[in-house]
Motif scaffolding. Structure first.
Motif, PDB file in Angstrom:
ATOM      1  N   ILE A 276      -4.178  11.494  -8.122  1.00  0.00           N
ATOM      2  CA  ILE A 276      -2.719  11.388  -8.126  1.00  0.00           C
ATOM      3  C   ILE A 276      -2.199  11.319  -9.562  1.00  0.00           C
TER       4      ILE A 276
ATOM      5  N   GLU B 277      -3.290  16.394  -1.756  1.00  0.00           N
ATOM      6  CA  GLU B 277      -4.260  15.766  -2.660  1.00  0.00           C
ATOM      7  C   GLU B 277      -5.290  14.960  -1.865  1.00  0.00           C
TER       8      GLU B 277
ATOM      9  N   ILE C 128       1.236  14.800  -1.730  1.00  0.00           N
ATOM     10  CA  ILE C 128       0.267  13.703  -1.727  1.00  0.00           C
ATOM     11  C   ILE C 128      -0.773  13.953  -0.639  1.00  0.00           C
TER      12      ILE C 128
ATOM     13  N   ALA D 198       2.566   6.347  -4.978  1.00  0.00           N
ATOM     14  CA  ALA D 198       2.153   7.374  -4.019  1.00  0.00           C
ATOM     15  C   ALA D 198       1.587   6.739  -2.759  1.00  0.00           C
TER      16      ALA D 198
END
Length: 161
Positions: free
Chosen positions: A29, A112, A109, A41
């Motif tokens: 992140i 990821e 997010i 996040a």
């Protein structure tokens, strides 16, 4: 000679994996260019999964102090990604919601997270992953029950005094 703890005992392995996974997520992140800290996040994702929850409940589910969460929430609110609404059942409490502006960021997010988990779980078959997930969910449920039992026992002791 005293016996030594087994570093590969299930509890140690779970703790190591959780710590390492969190660290890998935070690195990912931090380098993704999302404009959020890893804590922000994690908070945004947790709010999206607990939409409309109280701040205290979110902090407890994340395992962080309410003041730490409040700092994350202040920043996310200033960026327009969350809003705090009064709780109709308790005027002192606030319910936390994501805003439409947060959706693309939550998707980033999530991308990821998916990328990280694909790397971390490489070489493990789908059936094994599903079985592992179900077993970990059972561990989580058992731990939740243990926490509830501990809270109930503490309440009984307090009332007995």
């Amino acid at each position: 000679m005293p016996s030594r703890p087994d570093p590969d005992a299930l509890g140690f392995v779970l703790i190591d994996v959780a710590r390492m996974l969190r660290s890998a997520f935070e690195r990912r992140i931090a380098t993704a260019g999302l404009g959020l800290t890893p804590g922000e996040a994690r908070t945004l994702v947790r709010i999206a999964t607990l939409e409309g929850s109280r701040q205290l409940d979110i902090a407890q589910r994340m395992g962080i102090e309410p003041m730490t969460l409040s700092t994350y929430l202040d920043r996310l609110q200033s960026l327009g990604f969350i809003e705090r609404r009064p709780d109709p059942s308790d005027r002192r409490a606030k319910l936390i919601y994501t805003t439409p502006a947060a959706i693309p960021l939550i998707d980033d997010i999530r991308d990821e997270q998916i990328g990280l988990m694909q790397h971390v779980t490489s070489g493990i078959g789908e059936q094994d992953l599903e079985a592992m997930r179900e077993k970990l969910k059972r561990l989580r449920a058992n731990l939740c029950a243990l926490e509830e039992d501990s809270a109930a026992l503490a309440l009984v002791k307090e009332l007995a005094q």
